[in-house]
Design an enzyme around this catalytic site. Structure first.
Site, mmCIF file in Angstrom:
data_model
loop_
_atom_site.group_PDB
_atom_site.id
_atom_site.type_symbol
_atom_site.label_atom_id
_atom_site.label_comp_id
_atom_site.label_asym_id
_atom_site.label_seq_id
_atom_site.Cartn_x
_atom_site.Cartn_y
_atom_site.Cartn_z
ATOM 1 N N CYS A 153 0.843 -1.199 0.000
ATOM 2 C CA CYS A 153 0.000 0.000 0.000
ATOM 3 C C CYS A 153 0.877 1.246 0.000
ATOM 4 O O CYS A 153 1.804 1.354 0.801
ATOM 5 C CB CYS A 153 -0.889 -0.025 1.246
ATOM 6 S SG CYS A 153 -1.828 1.483 1.496
ATOM 7 N N CYS B 238 0.412 3.049 3.651
ATOM 8 C CA CYS B 238 0.879 2.462 4.919
ATOM 9 C C CYS B 238 1.883 1.327 4.744
ATOM 10 O O CYS B 238 2.439 0.851 5.725
ATOM 11 C CB CYS B 238 -0.312 1.982 5.745
ATOM 12 S SG CYS B 238 -1.055 0.452 5.140
ATOM 13 N N CYS C 145 -7.312 -1.065 1.248
ATOM 14 C CA CYS C 145 -6.297 -1.581 2.170
ATOM 15 C C CYS C 145 -6.953 -1.885 3.504
ATOM 16 O O CYS C 145 -7.653 -1.054 4.067
ATOM 17 C CB CYS C 145 -5.195 -0.539 2.343
ATOM 18 S SG CYS C 145 -3.969 -0.995 3.593
ATOM 19 N N CYS D 274 -5.263 0.692 6.388
ATOM 20 C CA CYS D 274 -5.476 2.148 6.416
ATOM 21 C C CYS D 274 -6.739 2.568 5.675
ATOM 22 O O CYS D 274 -7.067 3.753 5.650
ATOM 23 C CB CYS D 274 -4.262 2.880 5.856
ATOM 24 S SG CYS D 274 -4.050 2.720 4.069
ATOM 25 N N CYS E 200 -7.807 -5.295 -10.162
ATOM 26 C CA CYS E 200 -7.395 -4.228 -11.068
ATOM 27 C C CYS E 200 -6.955 -3.038 -10.220
ATOM 28 O O CYS E 200 -7.767 -2.438 -9.519
ATOM 29 C CB CYS E 200 -8.592 -3.873 -11.955
ATOM 30 S SG CYS E 200 -8.240 -2.662 -13.214
HETATM 31 ZN ZN LIG Z 1 -2.740 0.916 3.543
#
Ligand SMILES: [Zn+2]
Length: 152
Positions: free
Chosen positions: A60, A63, A109, A112, A132
């Site tokens: 991510c 984070c 995510c 976060c 995607c």
């Molecule tokens: Zn994240």
């Protein structure tokens, strides 16, 4: 500080405090903020990770939680980086998205809650799923450079 749940792979899954999320968001570019925080989509065939063939982990952008492995990446022809399975099912959250007159499944995510992209049921076997992704929503960690487990 409350103990965060760990995924079976040993990563903290949040949620992040508002202050922590704001601190991390301060490091993002305008385009990264638009996608991750405002649920934007980058134009196809523009993302920096579309043609990346290196071995490693895609985390991510906000984070650093690992989201996908390079071994699950495939060429979908859509113009966005595509994967047939997540790093671990607990690392992404699926949310029904009915914006723009379409019924789609948004992926965020788990740690976060940032927007990452969408998942469609037309991927290759064995999963049949096509995740995607927006390149700007991810950060690539080449094999050997582990993403931080606590989101630092
Ligand atoms: Zn994240």
């Amino acid at each position: 500080m409350a103990t965060q749940p760990l995924s079976p792979s040993g990563y903290k899954l949040g949620p992040l405090s508002a202050a922590e999320r704001d601190r991390l968001a301060g490091r993002l570019s305008a385009e990264e903020r638009r996608v991750l925080l405002d649920h934007g989509t980058e134009p196809p065939f523009c993302g920096g990770l579309l043609d990346n063939k290196q071995a490693g982990v895609y985390g991510c952008r906000l984070c650093g939680l690992p989201l996908f492995r390079s071994t699950a990446k495939f060429e979908s022809g859509t113009g966005w980086p595509s994967f047939f399975e997540p790093f671990h099912p607990d690392h992404v959250r699926n949310i029904q998205d009915v914006s723009y007159g379409m019924v789609r499944t948004e992926i965020r995510c788990r740690r976060c809650d940032s927007h990452l992209g969408h998942v469609f049921p037309d991927g290759p076997p064995p999963s049949g799923q096509r995740y995607c992704l927006n390149s700007v929503a991810m950060e690539f960690f080449p094999a050997g450079s582990e993403p931080p487990r606590d989101g630092g």
